[in-house]
Design an enzyme around this catalytic site. Structure first.
Site, PDB file in Angstrom:
ATOM      1  N   ASP A 234       0.874  -1.164   0.000  1.00 42.86           N
ATOM      2  CA  ASP A 234       0.000   0.000   0.000  1.00 42.86           C
ATOM      3  C   ASP A 234       0.925   1.231   0.000  1.00 42.86           C
ATOM      4  OD1 ASP A 234      -2.102   1.776   0.042  1.00 42.86           O
ATOM      5  OD2 ASP A 234      -3.204   0.765   1.633  1.00 42.86           O
TER       6      ASP A 234
HETATM    7  C1  BGC Z   1      -5.080   3.238  -0.026  1.00 43.64           C
HETATM    8  C2  BGC Z   1      -5.093   2.285  -1.206  1.00 43.64           C
HETATM    9  C3  BGC Z   1      -4.879   3.065  -2.476  1.00 43.64           C
HETATM   10  C4  BGC Z   1      -3.572   3.818  -2.369  1.00 43.64           C
HETATM   11  C5  BGC Z   1      -3.236   4.622  -3.601  1.00 43.64           C
HETATM   12  C6  BGC Z   1      -3.899   4.172  -0.025  1.00 43.64           C
HETATM   13  O1  BGC Z   1      -4.122   5.244   0.845  1.00 43.64           O
HETATM   14  O2  BGC Z   1      -5.120   2.506   1.176  1.00 43.64           O
HETATM   15  O3  BGC Z   1      -6.303   1.590  -1.251  1.00 43.64           O
HETATM   16  O4  BGC Z   1      -4.897   2.208  -3.594  1.00 43.64           O
HETATM   17  O5  BGC Z   1      -3.659   4.729  -1.296  1.00 43.64           O
HETATM   18  O6  BGC Z   1      -4.024   5.757  -3.692  1.00 43.64           O
END
Ligand code: BGC
Length: 738
Positions: A234
């Site tokens: 993530d």
């Molecule tokens: C989220 C993800 C997301 C990523 C990219 C993170 O804050 O948990 O689900 O894909 O950001 O934006």
């Protein structure tokens, strides 16, 4: 299987890559075009093109947060789950795949499949269900659809990311059986459906960060399930170079650390940086404390940036083996090959030819269809459907805005959106309107950042005349029926503080219900909410976050142009009756959330305690009426079963039924099992008076429990199959021997 078997082409490429090039492929960097959420620079000399990863899961969010490049905004994933229809999920996957390609993107960061354990979780609208069988079916559907379009699906967030409070530090303390039976199945289903990528969660599981979790990532996901795609972090979740590399992480995103990201210059036109995204930094003149960004579930300044140079050093020192780096690269290249990106410069530069399309009539129709099919009629005392000559009073603080989604990385900017007011005016002709109470502001990432700018909101508040409950009451009293729209407001990175509706909305419903001849309440929520006035109103409709088609979808349900076909994918109950009321369980103490309720989440809990949910899992009324006949089982031990369910629509209108099959395990000594568990389901449309035999397929796993010593185990004995309209409305039973 921890190491993939690369194809010949991938193996040949790997041999040609220098170490420096390999290191570049396993770590993101800023997208020069500024459209992608994550970007892998290509290796030009070997004709490996750059790769663009873009957020989902409710549409394609290219170009940044809040005001990104437009795309079809599908309903909340929980609304998709309420359709109980994996085929709609597959079609949404196809549509998102096509839109991703039209935006030059190769990977979609979705579906989000975390189990709904905590009703307050700020991301429940991005997830499917409290039930693993339902979540698995939807998860597989979206993955199949995306990948059919030669786009990589990224199932997220692996695993036990069930709350936003302290999501970047908390440890989910959860036993093996509970993980296997509840939290892992939707990920396994995605892998079985061919998902090319899995995103690890921010949180820890039993003390170890998901990124570094060798057991869950290498042993379970890769070795046991045979996952041959790549595991991506993530955003800014990584903390430990050797831990992540040896734990099985294959790709670090978005690349540098949070501190690096915040030291970027302010965005400029050509740079395409996104002013609103924390990853791209605050406005140049912002005055804020970096540490404070970590609050509310955002990663701290020390996170991210563990691959690149630190990984080069770990390879040098021998802490990470060259084979591991080769495996990371092979896994990523394997997916690029699968989606046709390794077919040479011509094929990859001409990305417009990949069959992408945005905002097509099919995509618009699908967004509306999912919204109507996912709408749940919770209560109806003969008031719905509305008739064409009803004089309607439309009440609610947000009736002139569509509820497109929640805040955070899933927020999609639609090309078009229809508010409840527009939708009802279009369908009903003249409606009178009263907002009643002040607008419920949507929440976004910005609200959580120290440099967030809320001047727009203030501006709106200053200009708008103050609505009054008296006005709403007078408007409602003068009409034949009052339709009151209420909503919650949620975002990623923050949980809801309460399951009550925010602001003065409950008081508004009470006042209108007192004054109006008949009152219908439409709820737009991310998950369960308390409905304290439910006895005083005539109908309640749960419409979730319906996406761009909001007003059109709800008008067609309210007027009965379509049957409300949604069923609850989560239990609705008073806040203090869920199993997570003890703070040890949620939000946790000393950064540990103890999953002590084990398997008894959602309806499994209410069945176990004989509790009375407000509306049970699977509940949802229809405008038609269905009768169930005696079901018959066709079964072969070891390969599952088919239940043949005779169903009749005894109403004088067409309708859609969701036939649900729950399994009750045999009475046996041994580990405790839930009273009943969803084993299979089918959503079917029946004409007025039509009779049909509906086949519901049950996998053998539906009968199994997970045993720490023996793995998946089907105990011998008699299993009762309960067939019904919800987990609490069983219409017939059959039995099955194992
Ligand atoms: C989220 C993800 C997301 C990523 C990219 C993170 O804050 O948990 O689900 O894909 O950001 O934006």
């Amino acid at each position: 299987m921890t190491t993939t078997e690369p194809t010949d082409e991938v193996a040949t490429l790997c041999e040609k890559l220098t170490r420096e090039e390999k290191l570049r492929l396993v770590q993101g960097s800023p997208d020069p075009e500024g459209t992608a959420t994550g970007y892998i620079p290509g290796i030009e000399r070997l004709e490996i093109p750059p790769v663009r990863l873009v957020d989902g899961p409710m549409g394609v969010r290219a170009g940044g947060f809040e005001e990104g490049l437009p795309a079809t905004a599908f309903p909340a994933s929980i609304a998709l789950a309420a359709t109980f229809d994996p085929n709609l999920a597959r079609r949404q996957g196809v549509a998102m795949g096509r839109e991703a390609k039209a935006r030059g993107q190769d990977v979609v960061l979705g579906p989000g499949v975390n189990l709904i354990r905590v009703p307050h979780c700020g991301r429940n609208f991005e997830y499917f269900s409290e039930d693993p069988t339902l979540a698995s079916a939807l998860s597989a559907g979206v993955v199949e659809g995306l990948q059919e379009e030669d786009v990589v699906a990224t199932v997220k967030h692996y695993v036990a990311n069930n709350q936003e409070t302290d999501r970047v530090t908390v440890s989910a303390e959860v036993d093996e059986r509970t993980l296997r039976e509840l939290y892992l199945p939707a990920f396994r289903a995605a892998v079985e459906a061919g998902a090319g990528s899995v995103m690890t969660a921010y949180n820890r599981i039993n003390g170890t960060y998901a990124n570094d979790h060798r057991y869950l990532v290498r042993e379970v996901l890769k070795d046991e399930w045979g996952f041959d795609g790549y595991v991506v972090s993530d955003w800014f979740a990584t903390k430990d170079t050797v831990g992540a590399a040896n734990g099985g992480l294959d790709l670090e995103m978005p690349g540098g650390s949070v501190a690096d990201a915040f030291s970027f210059d302010a965005p400029d036109e050509a740079g395409g940086k996104d002013e609103d995204h924390p990853a791209d930094g605050p406005p140049a003149d912002a005055d804020f404390d970096l540490e404070s960004v970590a609050t509310g579930g955002m990663p701290g300044p020390d996170q991210g940036g563990v691959f690149g140079e630190p990984l080069a050093e770990a390879l040098e020192s021998g802490d990470v083996s060259p084979d591991r780096l080769d495996d990371m690269v092979a896994r990523i290249l394997g997916q690029l090959e699968r989606i046709g990106l390794l077919e040479g410069v011509e094929a990859t530069i001409e990305r417009d030819d990949r069959g992408g399309a945005l905002d097509t009539p099919e995509h618009r129709d699908l967004a509306e269809r999912i919204a109507t099919r996912g709408t749940v009629l919770l209560k109806n005392d003969d008031v719905l459907p509305l008739s064409d000559d009803d004089r309607v009073a439309l009440v609610g603080p947000n009736v002139d805005a569509a509820t497109v989604g929640g805040g955070g990385s899933s927020a999609v900017t639609p090309f078009r959106e229809v508010s409840p007011l527009e939708g009802l005016r279009d369908r009903a002709g003249e409606v009178s309107v009263a907002r009643g109470v002040p607008e419920i502001e949507s929440m976004s990432f910005e609200d959580l950042l120290p440099f967030g700018d809320d001047s727009d909101a203030d501006q709106d508040a200053d200009d708008a005349p103050e609505p009054t409950v008296e006005d709403a009451v007078a408007t409602a009293a003068a009409a034949d029926v009052a339709v009151v729209f209420v909503r919650d407001a949620t975002t990623e990175a923050r949980d809801r503080e309460s399951l009550r509706l925010p602001g003065e909305q409950d008081a508004l419903v009470d006042a209108v219900a007192d004054a109006a001849e008949r009152t219908v309440v439409v709820v737009n929520s991310s998950g369960p909410v308390e409905l304290p006035w439910r006895e005083d109103v005539d109908a309640i409709v749960e419409a979730w976050y319906p996406g761009q088609a909001d007003g059109d979808a709800i008008a067609s349900v309210l007027y009965g142009d379509v049957d409300p076909a949604g069923r609850l994918p989560v239990t609705f109950a008073p806040e203090d009756e869920y199993p997570i009321t003890d703070e040890r369980r949620y939000p946790g103490v000393d950064d540990e959330a103890h999953y002590e309720e084990g398997l008894f989440v959602g309806y499994r809990h209410f069945d176990d305690t004989d509790g009375e949910p407000t509306y049970p899992f699977g509940h949802g009324l229809s405008y038609a009426a269905f009768e169930y006949g005696e079901s018959e089982v066709e079964s072969t031990s070891g390969t599952g079963a088919t239940l043949r369910v005779p169903l009749e629509n005894v109403a004088d209108r067409a309708g859609r039924e969701v036939v649900q099959v729950y399994v009750r395990p045999p009475d046996a000594d041994g580990p405790e099992r839930p009273v009943r568990e969803l084993a299979g389901f089918a959503s079917v449309e029946l004409e007025a008076g039509e009779t049909r035999t509906v086949d519901v397929e049950l996998e053998e796993r539906a009968f199994a429990r997970y045993d720490e010593a023996d793995g998946w185990t089907v105990d011998p004995g008699e299993y009762v199959l309960e067939v019904g309209r919800s987990s609490r409305d069983i219409r017939s039973t059959a039995t099955l021997e194992r």
